[in-house]
Design an enzyme around this catalytic site. Sequence first.
Site, PDB file in Angstrom:
ATOM      1  N   ASP A 177       5.444   5.696  -7.133  1.00 20.74           N
ATOM      2  CA  ASP A 177       6.202   4.623  -6.704  1.00 20.74           C
ATOM      3  C   ASP A 177       6.846   4.097  -8.115  1.00 20.74           C
ATOM      4  OD1 ASP A 177       4.065   4.532  -4.593  1.00 20.74           O
ATOM      5  OD2 ASP A 177       5.366   3.464  -3.709  1.00 20.74           O
ATOM      6  N   ASP A 206       8.057   8.031  -3.552  1.00 20.21           N
ATOM      7  CA  ASP A 206       8.874   6.935  -3.823  1.00 20.21           C
ATOM      8  C   ASP A 206       9.273   6.946  -5.390  1.00 20.21           C
ATOM      9  OD1 ASP A 206       9.135   5.679  -1.437  1.00 20.21           O
ATOM     10  OD2 ASP A 206       7.718   4.041  -1.916  1.00 20.21           O
ATOM     11  N   HIS A 338       1.453  -3.258   3.900  1.00 20.32           N
ATOM     12  CA  HIS A 338       1.561  -2.055   4.611  1.00 20.32           C
ATOM     13  C   HIS A 338      -0.110  -1.745   5.153  1.00 20.32           C
ATOM     14  CE1 HIS A 338       5.239  -1.128   2.758  1.00 20.32           C
ATOM     15  NE2 HIS A 338       4.671  -0.984   1.410  1.00 20.32           N
ATOM     16  N   HIS A 365       2.637   3.955  -2.160  1.00 16.98           N
ATOM     17  CA  HIS A 365       3.020   3.004  -1.270  1.00 16.98           C
ATOM     18  C   HIS A 365       2.744   1.594  -1.435  1.00 16.98           C
ATOM     19  CE1 HIS A 365       5.350   2.252   2.356  1.00 16.98           C
ATOM     20  NE2 HIS A 365       4.392   2.274   3.235  1.00 16.98           N
ATOM     21  N   VAL A 366       1.500   1.271  -1.712  1.00 15.07           N
ATOM     22  CA  VAL A 366       1.109  -0.048  -1.740  1.00 15.07           C
ATOM     23  C   VAL A 366       1.173  -0.192  -3.259  1.00 15.07           C
ATOM     24  CG1 VAL A 366      -0.794  -1.655  -1.817  1.00 15.07           C
ATOM     25  CG2 VAL A 366      -0.519  -0.044   0.255  1.00 15.07           C
ATOM     26  N   HIS A 367       2.045  -1.481  -3.818  1.00  9.92           N
ATOM     27  CA  HIS A 367       2.074  -1.585  -5.225  1.00  9.92           C
ATOM     28  C   HIS A 367       0.979  -2.132  -6.061  1.00  9.92           C
ATOM     29  CE1 HIS A 367       6.566  -1.195  -3.900  1.00  9.92           C
ATOM     30  NE2 HIS A 367       6.000  -0.034  -3.653  1.00  9.92           N
TER      31      HIS A 367
END
Length: 476
Positions: A177, A206, A338, A365-367
Amino acid sequence: MVLFLEAKRVLSWLASLIWLLVLLITATSILPCNGGSITSSYVRKLEESEDMPYDSDVFRSPPGYNAPQQVHITQGDSEGRGVIVSWVTVDEAGSNKVVYWNEKSKKNKKEAEGYVTTYKYYNYTSGYIHHCTIKGLEFSSKYYYMVGTGNSSRTFWFKTPPPIGVDVPYTFGLIGDLGQTFDSNNTLTHYEQNPTKGQAVLYVGDLSYADEHPFSDNRKWDSWGRFVERSVAYQPWIWTAGNHDIDYAPDLGETVSFKPFTTRYPVPYNNAEGSSQLWYSIKRASAHIIVLSSYSACAKYTPQYMWLQKELEKVDRKVTPWLIVMMHSPLYNSYNYHYMEADTMRVVYESWFVQHKVDIVFAGHVHAYERSYRFSNVGYNLINRNCTPVKDLSAPVYITIGDGGNLEGLTTQLTEPQPNYSAFREPSYGHGIFDIKNRTHAYFSWHRNHEGYAMKADSTWLFNRYWYPADDSNTS
Ligand SMILES: [Fe+2]
């Protein structure tokens, strides 16, 4: 006198008790967690991340007419003797050739011919995107390669991995990400400066975050390509598709999913029947790496399901002891954001991960960052309501590392209390290093972006699930 002595005795007993309590509290805060869950208390700045402006030096185009830019490489075959070289030219299509040579035989230059493609996305037309696969390279060798022609040609280098082998050490970087903010630049710089040098990056999806801009401004794909070139032109990044790489925008007339991502970032998926550009596998050194797509159908009878079922059967831990799975959306995530998004995939694939003793699963996905213990939740069915994950030494460790630093900012909201499966979690930007030592031991470390420098904020030893399936939960 008796009363005085009695009071003195009680007081000294109380003092001893207090000392004992102090010692106990100190000990529990210093000793490694024995099955406990830690939410880091590090306090971070929470300003919004901001994309670096287009005129930043990190986005600079190389000088010269039609000079190749956005140069990147990824593994080009199943075992590491191939490399896919990609680049973009903007003035004209130009040459599709890659000239390459082993540093030990400079006079023996070879050429490989690639192909060129372009795509349109809404009102954007891409530059000329070139891909060229070079194969049959020698293992453990340094190669130089040249793209472009004349004064505008550019030369880079990479090192091929050692031959596949059971005790071959190898070091992977972990980035997810990333985006293209000032924080992204810190993360990439910290990865490059990490004294434990990563030899290839496992990228968990991402990439550019172009879709966060009006009309999914695809110029952001170009600037991202120029930004990361300084690393990915010299070592392969292994790509996973994320939700920001889907670019499905029917309101813009764009209904082909993953168009920019798949056009720009090819992967060696032709190695196995049933694989695709979104799910595929490679072997590298002592690792068998399986890349899955969180945004493709995964249920029974779907192509991804059928392929994964066969692929897991093919894994030979006597050849590649370390079984790594990558995906974008994490199966275990105790942040609010998420939360449970990937539960469909977990329900379908988790029992396979346990059955085949996957060592580690990386997701983004999860920052933020999170590491799990070896837990599974495969006992659940609709009747027994056994829905609490339990300790399971056959289960993988799950790492969420979507903390590259993109413009969406950090995920800071945590579910409370921290679930038992969650070993460590911290909402900070950073990168990871997965350092395979031999067939039994690997060391994972997470490096937070800490006030302008990198700080190791979490680490653990992993014992291989096939060769040394002992409990490794107390090694951090
Ligand atoms: Fe994402």
